[in-house]
Design a protein around this motif. Sequence first.
Motif, PDB file in Angstrom:
ATOM      1  N   ASP A  19       0.864  -1.172   0.000  1.00  0.00           N
ATOM      2  CA  ASP A  19       0.000   0.000   0.000  1.00  0.00           C
ATOM      3  C   ASP A  19       0.914   1.241   0.000  1.00  0.00           C
ATOM      4  O   ASP A  19       1.321   1.733   1.036  1.00  0.00           O
ATOM      5  CB  ASP A  19      -0.864  -0.079   1.271  1.00  0.00           C
ATOM      6  CG  ASP A  19      -1.581   1.198   1.554  1.00  0.00           C
ATOM      7  OD1 ASP A  19      -1.736   2.010   0.625  1.00  0.00           O
ATOM      8  OD2 ASP A  19      -1.988   1.386   2.710  1.00  0.00           O
ATOM      9  N   ILE A  20       1.250   1.708  -1.183  1.00  0.00           N
ATOM     10  CA  ILE A  20       2.232   2.796  -1.329  1.00  0.00           C
ATOM     11  C   ILE A  20       1.755   4.079  -0.625  1.00  0.00           C
ATOM     12  O   ILE A  20       2.543   4.828  -0.064  1.00  0.00           O
ATOM     13  CB  ILE A  20       2.495   3.085  -2.830  1.00  0.00           C
ATOM     14  CG1 ILE A  20       2.954   1.805  -3.550  1.00  0.00           C
ATOM     15  CG2 ILE A  20       3.504   4.201  -3.012  1.00  0.00           C
ATOM     16  CD1 ILE A  20       4.256   1.222  -3.101  1.00  0.00           C
ATOM     17  N   LYS A  21       0.445   4.278  -0.631  1.00  0.00           N
ATOM     18  CA  LYS A  21      -0.122   5.478  -0.005  1.00  0.00           C
ATOM     19  C   LYS A  21       0.321   5.597   1.459  1.00  0.00           C
ATOM     20  O   LYS A  21       0.710   6.662   1.916  1.00  0.00           O
ATOM     21  CB  LYS A  21      -1.643   5.390  -0.097  1.00  0.00           C
ATOM     22  CG  LYS A  21      -2.405   6.419   0.693  1.00  0.00           C
ATOM     23  CD  LYS A  21      -3.911   6.206   0.485  1.00  0.00           C
ATOM     24  CE  LYS A  21      -4.758   7.074   1.385  1.00  0.00           C
ATOM     25  NZ  LYS A  21      -4.680   6.783   2.800  1.00  0.00           N
ATOM     26  N   SER A  22       0.264   4.486   2.202  1.00  0.00           N
ATOM     27  CA  SER A  22       0.592   4.556   3.628  1.00  0.00           C
ATOM     28  C   SER A  22       2.077   4.887   3.818  1.00  0.00           C
ATOM     29  O   SER A  22       2.435   5.579   4.775  1.00  0.00           O
ATOM     30  CB  SER A  22       0.228   3.255   4.341  1.00  0.00           C
ATOM     31  OG  SER A  22       1.032   2.204   3.850  1.00  0.00           O
ATOM     32  N   LEU A  23       2.935   4.437   2.916  1.00  0.00           N
ATOM     33  CA  LEU A  23       4.364   4.771   3.036  1.00  0.00           C
ATOM     34  C   LEU A  23       4.578   6.272   2.836  1.00  0.00           C
ATOM     35  O   LEU A  23       5.446   6.876   3.452  1.00  0.00           O
ATOM     36  CB  LEU A  23       5.184   4.012   1.993  1.00  0.00           C
ATOM     37  CG  LEU A  23       5.279   2.502   2.172  1.00  0.00           C
ATOM     38  CD1 LEU A  23       6.037   1.889   0.996  1.00  0.00           C
ATOM     39  CD2 LEU A  23       5.970   2.142   3.479  1.00  0.00           C
ATOM     40  N   GLU A  51       2.340   8.655   3.466  1.00  0.00           N
ATOM     41  CA  GLU A  51       1.666   9.483   4.471  1.00  0.00           C
ATOM     42  C   GLU A  51       2.112   9.208   5.910  1.00  0.00           C
ATOM     43  O   GLU A  51       1.932  10.044   6.777  1.00  0.00           O
ATOM     44  CB  GLU A  51       0.150   9.299   4.336  1.00  0.00           C
ATOM     45  CG  GLU A  51      -0.316   9.796   2.967  1.00  0.00           C
ATOM     46  CD  GLU A  51      -1.818   9.750   2.772  1.00  0.00           C
ATOM     47  OE1 GLU A  51      -2.480   9.034   3.544  1.00  0.00           O
ATOM     48  OE2 GLU A  51      -2.304  10.429   1.853  1.00  0.00           O
ATOM     49  N   GLU A  52       2.663   8.021   6.164  1.00  0.00           N
ATOM     50  CA  GLU A  52       3.089   7.695   7.539  1.00  0.00           C
ATOM     51  C   GLU A  52       4.598   7.530   7.551  1.00  0.00           C
ATOM     52  O   GLU A  52       5.112   6.482   7.182  1.00  0.00           O
ATOM     53  CB  GLU A  52       2.429   6.391   7.992  1.00  0.00           C
ATOM     54  CG  GLU A  52       0.929   6.446   8.024  1.00  0.00           C
ATOM     55  CD  GLU A  52       0.321   5.042   8.084  1.00  0.00           C
ATOM     56  OE1 GLU A  52       0.909   4.137   8.704  1.00  0.00           O
ATOM     57  OE2 GLU A  52      -0.742   4.862   7.461  1.00  0.00           O
ATOM     58  N   ARG A  87      10.413  11.372   5.281  1.00  0.00           N
ATOM     59  CA  ARG A  87       9.592  12.572   5.143  1.00  0.00           C
ATOM     60  C   ARG A  87       8.223  12.182   4.588  1.00  0.00           C
ATOM     61  O   ARG A  87       8.077  11.145   3.936  1.00  0.00           O
ATOM     62  CB  ARG A  87      10.261  13.594   4.241  1.00  0.00           C
ATOM     63  CG  ARG A  87      10.540  13.113   2.813  1.00  0.00           C
ATOM     64  CD  ARG A  87      11.239  14.218   2.020  1.00  0.00           C
ATOM     65  NE  ARG A  87      11.668  13.793   0.702  1.00  0.00           N
ATOM     66  CZ  ARG A  87      12.375  14.559  -0.124  1.00  0.00           C
ATOM     67  NH1 ARG A  87      12.723  15.775   0.233  1.00  0.00           N
ATOM     68  NH2 ARG A  87      12.741  14.117  -1.316  1.00  0.00           N
ATOM     69  N   GLU A  88       7.254  13.047   4.848  1.00  0.00           N
ATOM     70  CA  GLU A  88       5.910  12.817   4.305  1.00  0.00           C
ATOM     71  C   GLU A  88       5.869  13.289   2.858  1.00  0.00           C
ATOM     72  O   GLU A  88       6.507  14.269   2.495  1.00  0.00           O
ATOM     73  CB  GLU A  88       4.864  13.630   5.078  1.00  0.00           C
ATOM     74  CG  GLU A  88       4.472  13.035   6.406  1.00  0.00           C
ATOM     75  CD  GLU A  88       3.454  13.932   7.108  1.00  0.00           C
ATOM     76  OE1 GLU A  88       2.673  14.640   6.441  1.00  0.00           O
ATOM     77  OE2 GLU A  88       3.471  13.925   8.349  1.00  0.00           O
ATOM     78  N   GLU A 147      -0.901  19.694   5.435  1.00  0.00           N
ATOM     79  CA  GLU A 147      -0.176  19.188   4.264  1.00  0.00           C
ATOM     80  C   GLU A 147       1.165  19.904   4.057  1.00  0.00           C
ATOM     81  O   GLU A 147       1.806  19.744   3.019  1.00  0.00           O
ATOM     82  CB  GLU A 147      -1.042  19.322   2.997  1.00  0.00           C
ATOM     83  CG  GLU A 147      -2.277  18.434   3.048  1.00  0.00           C
ATOM     84  CD  GLU A 147      -3.148  18.525   1.785  1.00  0.00           C
ATOM     85  OE1 GLU A 147      -2.892  19.402   0.941  1.00  0.00           O
ATOM     86  OE2 GLU A 147      -4.079  17.711   1.678  1.00  0.00           O
ATOM     87  N   ALA A 148       1.592  20.672   5.079  1.00  0.00           N
ATOM     88  CA  ALA A 148       2.797  21.503   4.915  1.00  0.00           C
ATOM     89  C   ALA A 148       4.024  20.674   4.527  1.00  0.00           C
ATOM     90  O   ALA A 148       4.771  21.032   3.611  1.00  0.00           O
ATOM     91  CB  ALA A 148       3.068  22.282   6.198  1.00  0.00           C
ATOM     92  N   GLU A 149       4.235  19.552   5.208  1.00  0.00           N
ATOM     93  CA  GLU A 149       5.438  18.760   4.921  1.00  0.00           C
ATOM     94  C   GLU A 149       5.354  18.120   3.532  1.00  0.00           C
ATOM     95  O   GLU A 149       6.347  18.038   2.806  1.00  0.00           O
ATOM     96  CB  GLU A 149       5.628  17.687   5.998  1.00  0.00           C
ATOM     97  CG  GLU A 149       6.949  16.951   5.843  1.00  0.00           C
ATOM     98  CD  GLU A 149       7.278  16.053   7.036  1.00  0.00           C
ATOM     99  OE1 GLU A 149       6.819  16.340   8.152  1.00  0.00           O
ATOM    100  OE2 GLU A 149       7.989  15.055   6.819  1.00  0.00           O
ATOM    101  N   LYS A 150       4.153  17.688   3.170  1.00  0.00           N
ATOM    102  CA  LYS A 150       3.980  17.085   1.839  1.00  0.00           C
ATOM    103  C   LYS A 150       4.278  18.116   0.750  1.00  0.00           C
ATOM    104  O   LYS A 150       4.877  17.798  -0.277  1.00  0.00           O
ATOM    105  CB  LYS A 150       2.550  16.559   1.679  1.00  0.00           C
ATOM    106  CG  LYS A 150       2.248  15.384   2.589  1.00  0.00           C
ATOM    107  CD  LYS A 150       0.790  15.003   2.484  1.00  0.00           C
ATOM    108  CE  LYS A 150       0.464  13.892   3.459  1.00  0.00           C
ATOM    109  NZ  LYS A 150      -0.965  13.614   3.527  1.00  0.00           N
ATOM    110  N   VAL A 151       3.840  19.338   0.981  1.00  0.00           N
ATOM    111  CA  VAL A 151       4.084  20.392  -0.009  1.00  0.00           C
ATOM    112  C   VAL A 151       5.587  20.665  -0.120  1.00  0.00           C
ATOM    113  O   VAL A 151       6.123  20.829  -1.226  1.00  0.00           O
ATOM    114  CB  VAL A 151       3.297  21.678   0.349  1.00  0.00           C
ATOM    115  CG1 VAL A 151       3.754  22.863  -0.490  1.00  0.00           C
ATOM    116  CG2 VAL A 151       1.804  21.440   0.159  1.00  0.00           C
TER     117      VAL A 151
END
Length: 375
Positions: A88-92, A94-95, A223-224, A272-276
């Motif tokens: 589940d790539i999404k969880s990697l 986001e977590e 990192r997220e 979403e700051a870190e993702k950005v």
Amino acid sequence: MIYTLKYPSHPIERVNQVVFEFLRNSIPVCAYSRNLFPEWFRDVMSNSKAQAGNKSFEDKFIDLHTEFQKLTIANRQSLFDEFDAGLDIKSLCEEKTKAVILSENYAADLHAALKAVLKDHFYGTALGTNKTIQDKLGTTLRNHYTNFKTLNNSGRVCPFCGLHEYALIDGEAKDDYDHWLYKSKYPLYAVNFSNLVPMCDKCNQGGVKGTADVLHNDDGTRRESFYPYESNQGVQLSVNNFSDVGSLSDEEKEKYPYGYYKLDVVEQDPTEAEKVETWKSVFKIETRFNSYLSSHNKQVKDDFHEDYLPDHPEFTLSNNITTLRVIVSAFRNQLGNPRRKTGVLINKAYLEFICAVGNEYMLYTFCNINLAQAI
Ligand SMILES: [Zn+2]
């Protein structure tokens, strides 16, 4: 990201079952056999032929099996468990507390064997051209791309940059898929379709996304990251300063021949700051956006004078700054949807900047109003 992509569920996803079953069935001490594969894939192996100077697809799986069996049973189990947890790539993304499978940490030769069979052969060749795989799956990679295109039809623009369009015309070459977790570091996810995302060729090449690691900073810490198929709130752009070309160094002049605009790109949603930040770093967003604005703002001006104003006779440019702000704001408001037109967020931020108090001279210049008469 500029917007969220929709994930196209598709029968081609079954190829990942090959990796899953082959690894799981190879955990006990065992010799290589076609029975290690899902039943439908065994014919692919029996049709596998060595090409001149290159091992066959099956020989590469045999090499992988040999290297995998060199690990202890406990390590084989642990590698499989880590691989399984990360499917589940999404969880990697986001977590960031979640461990990521790195086959290079288990054994260099194993990592090399995974790259040879999964990245280079399975993804690089077989997925696009192997007729037995296509017959068994009843579909093709091209069909997956068409499916992606149909599902995301309202978006023509690459959501990773907003600067270029996807190749969407039938009969032309399709865009390449990017491996969100890049395949030379994470070869175990080379044929996992939740790790594959079409991307414009400018973003996909080396120097931009290329082999940038969305999961790790340069110092190796986690990192997220955005997951491209998970909804996000997008970003806010603003232009906050302008340096005339005369004030730039020679090197900067070459890069920004029309002057340098200081652009800020920030998250719409604080969570979403870190993702950005990861997205900006991976896709070189600030450099590319600055460069786009510096080289395209003349085009925005041309669009305004040559296309917009002739179509809107109700607007007459004058010395009155308030009137100019109304007209330019109306032009700004009809620039369109950033999913379907390139550069929209940047052009809107630019027009907002020249309409701001303190930037009157830029607005007059944009409107071709003679400054000597206006002030
Ligand atoms: Zn792009």
